[in-house]
Design a protein around this motif. Structure first.
Motif, PDB file in Angstrom:
ATOM      1  N   UNK A  49     -67.851 -17.660   8.188  1.00  0.00           N
ATOM      2  CA  UNK A  49     -67.401 -19.061   8.054  1.00  0.00           C
ATOM      3  C   UNK A  49     -67.992 -19.947   9.161  1.00  0.00           C
ATOM      4  N   UNK A  50     -69.295 -20.078   9.146  1.00  0.00           N
ATOM      5  CA  UNK A  50     -69.989 -20.927  10.114  1.00  0.00           C
ATOM      6  C   UNK A  50     -70.744 -22.021   9.369  1.00  0.00           C
ATOM      7  N   UNK A  51     -70.950 -23.147  10.037  1.00  0.00           N
ATOM      8  CA  UNK A  51     -71.791 -24.219   9.505  1.00  0.00           C
ATOM      9  C   UNK A  51     -72.851 -24.550  10.547  1.00  0.00           C
ATOM     10  N   UNK A  52     -73.993 -24.999  10.087  1.00  0.00           N
ATOM     11  CA  UNK A  52     -75.059 -25.328  11.034  1.00  0.00           C
ATOM     12  C   UNK A  52     -75.687 -26.671  10.680  1.00  0.00           C
ATOM     13  N   UNK A  53     -76.239 -27.295  11.699  1.00  0.00           N
ATOM     14  CA  UNK A  53     -76.992 -28.530  11.534  1.00  0.00           C
ATOM     15  C   UNK A  53     -78.311 -28.368  12.277  1.00  0.00           C
ATOM     16  N   UNK A  54     -79.419 -28.466  11.545  1.00  0.00           N
ATOM     17  CA  UNK A  54     -80.731 -28.449  12.199  1.00  0.00           C
ATOM     18  C   UNK A  54     -80.948 -29.843  12.763  1.00  0.00           C
ATOM     19  N   UNK A  55     -80.751 -29.961  14.056  1.00  0.00           N
ATOM     20  CA  UNK A  55     -80.744 -31.265  14.699  1.00  0.00           C
ATOM     21  C   UNK A  55     -82.155 -31.822  14.902  1.00  0.00           C
ATOM     22  N   UNK A  94     -88.471 -26.376   7.806  1.00  0.00           N
ATOM     23  CA  UNK A  94     -87.032 -26.579   7.963  1.00  0.00           C
ATOM     24  C   UNK A  94     -86.280 -26.147   6.704  1.00  0.00           C
ATOM     25  N   UNK A  95     -86.826 -26.481   5.542  1.00  0.00           N
ATOM     26  CA  UNK A  95     -86.159 -26.121   4.287  1.00  0.00           C
ATOM     27  C   UNK A  95     -86.094 -24.614   4.102  1.00  0.00           C
ATOM     28  N   UNK A  96     -87.211 -23.909   4.364  1.00  0.00           N
ATOM     29  CA  UNK A  96     -87.212 -22.454   4.221  1.00  0.00           C
ATOM     30  C   UNK A  96     -86.310 -21.802   5.263  1.00  0.00           C
ATOM     31  N   UNK A  97     -86.323 -22.321   6.476  1.00  0.00           N
ATOM     32  CA  UNK A  97     -85.474 -21.823   7.553  1.00  0.00           C
ATOM     33  C   UNK A  97     -83.995 -21.954   7.171  1.00  0.00           C
ATOM     34  N   UNK A  98     -83.606 -23.127   6.695  1.00  0.00           N
ATOM     35  CA  UNK A  98     -82.213 -23.384   6.349  1.00  0.00           C
ATOM     36  C   UNK A  98     -81.746 -22.500   5.199  1.00  0.00           C
ATOM     37  N   UNK A  99     -82.590 -22.342   4.189  1.00  0.00           N
ATOM     38  CA  UNK A  99     -82.218 -21.488   3.052  1.00  0.00           C
ATOM     39  C   UNK A  99     -82.003 -20.049   3.500  1.00  0.00           C
ATOM     40  N   UNK A 100     -82.804 -19.585   4.443  1.00  0.00           N
ATOM     41  CA  UNK A 100     -82.690 -18.194   4.896  1.00  0.00           C
ATOM     42  C   UNK A 100     -81.371 -17.954   5.631  1.00  0.00           C
ATOM     43  N   UNK A 101     -80.893 -18.958   6.377  1.00  0.00           N
ATOM     44  CA  UNK A 101     -79.622 -18.808   7.096  1.00  0.00           C
ATOM     45  C   UNK A 101     -78.461 -18.650   6.123  1.00  0.00           C
ATOM     46  N   UNK A 102     -78.507 -19.365   5.013  1.00  0.00           N
ATOM     47  CA  UNK A 102     -77.456 -19.266   4.000  1.00  0.00           C
ATOM     48  C   UNK A 102     -77.568 -17.947   3.239  1.00  0.00           C
ATOM     49  N   UNK A 103     -78.780 -17.599   2.829  1.00  0.00           N
ATOM     50  CA  UNK A 103     -78.976 -16.365   2.058  1.00  0.00           C
ATOM     51  C   UNK A 103     -78.553 -15.136   2.856  1.00  0.00           C
ATOM     52  N   UNK A 104     -78.794 -15.148   4.147  1.00  0.00           N
ATOM     53  CA  UNK A 104     -78.486 -13.985   4.980  1.00  0.00           C
ATOM     54  C   UNK A 104     -76.991 -13.767   5.114  1.00  0.00           C
ATOM     55  N   UNK A 105     -76.198 -14.842   4.963  1.00  0.00           N
ATOM     56  CA  UNK A 105     -74.767 -14.749   5.187  1.00  0.00           C
ATOM     57  C   UNK A 105     -74.359 -15.059   6.611  1.00  0.00           C
ATOM     58  N   UNK A 106     -75.340 -15.348   7.470  1.00  0.00           N
ATOM     59  CA  UNK A 106     -75.010 -15.730   8.847  1.00  0.00           C
ATOM     60  C   UNK A 106     -74.228 -17.046   8.891  1.00  0.00           C
ATOM     61  N   UNK A 107     -74.490 -17.913   7.916  1.00  0.00           N
ATOM     62  CA  UNK A 107     -73.793 -19.201   7.826  1.00  0.00           C
ATOM     63  C   UNK A 107     -73.330 -19.426   6.393  1.00  0.00           C
ATOM     64  N   UNK A 108     -72.227 -20.136   6.272  1.00  0.00           N
ATOM     65  CA  UNK A 108     -71.681 -20.420   4.943  1.00  0.00           C
ATOM     66  C   UNK A 108     -72.147 -21.765   4.408  1.00  0.00           C
ATOM     67  N   UNK A 118     -67.256 -29.827   9.350  1.00  0.00           N
ATOM     68  CA  UNK A 118     -67.256 -29.691  10.802  1.00  0.00           C
ATOM     69  C   UNK A 118     -68.331 -28.685  11.195  1.00  0.00           C
ATOM     70  N   UNK A 119     -69.243 -29.105  12.035  1.00  0.00           N
ATOM     71  CA  UNK A 119     -70.383 -28.264  12.404  1.00  0.00           C
ATOM     72  C   UNK A 119     -69.984 -27.297  13.515  1.00  0.00           C
TER      73      UNK A 119
END
Length: 203
Positions: A49-55, A94-108, A118-119
């Motif tokens: 249950x994490x959220x991320x923002x690529x700043x 950035x798009x490929x990076x972000x998709x990988x974080x979601x696919x891995x399950x590291x972030x929801x 809430x980030x």
């Protein structure tokens, strides 16, 4: 008689002009590519249950343009007018990076897409190398980037994760399509490695 002489001279001149200056020469069409990583392994089910923002996504000015860059010698780089990225490389990565974080399950959640969340983590990327190394008989696709992860929106605070990843993938030949295939493989490798590191590091 003078008319025919003039016509003959004009015809000869037109022929020579065409041959010498290549007026009728056809040029190759411009081609556009995207870097696309393969599906990475899911490390968590359900995702954390994490959220991320690529700043921020920094990219070296040497490689920030859409045209592909080839390294022909130790000090010689060359851009390719006819082959390039469909979108700016920083956006593509950035798009490929972000998709990988979601696919891995590291972030929801990706807070870049869902703005009311809430980030929990803020990420900065520094893409320092992105080119085709054509200096030898074994050309390579080169990519290098640093990822920095914070738990606080204030970037002055110490990061909870920071690491640089680099890949040099040997490709079949010195052309744009082979280079993109190599980049795809390189990005897949580094994102898998990065997600495994994150799964051990982030709480």
């Amino acid at each position: 008689m003078k008319f025919f002489i003039r016509l003959f001279i004009i015809t000869i001149f037109s022929f020579l002009f065409t041959q010498c200056f290549g007026v009728n020469k056809t040029f190759p069409e411009k081609r556009f590519f995207l870097i696309e990583a393969s599906e990475n392994k899911q490390l968590f089910s359900p995702p954390k249950p994490r959220t991320f923002l690529v700043r921020k996504v920094f990219i070296s000015q040497r490689f920030e343009g859409k045209e592909f860059v080839y390294r022909k010698d130790n000090v010689v780089y060359e851009s390719d007018f006819y082959n390039g990225f469909f979108i700016p490389p920083s956006h593509n990565f950035k798009e490929e990076f972000s998709k990988s974080l979601i696919r891995s399950g590291n972030f929801e959640w990706d807070a870049n897409l869902h703005t009311r969340l809430n980030v929990t983590h803020f990420i900065e990327l520094n893409l320092s190398q992105l080119y085709g190394d054509f200096r030898s008989k074994e050309p390579k696709a080169v990519i290098e980037f640093e990822v920095v992860v914070y738990e606080d929106k204030d970037s002055i605070s110490s990061p909870v994760f920071r690491k640089t990843y680099k890949q040099n993938i040997t490709i079949e030949k010195k052309d744009a399509e082979a280079l993109v295939i190599g980049w795809n493989s390189a990005v897949t490798n580094v994102l898998n490695e990065m997600n495994l590191d994150l799964s051990k590091q982030l709480k």
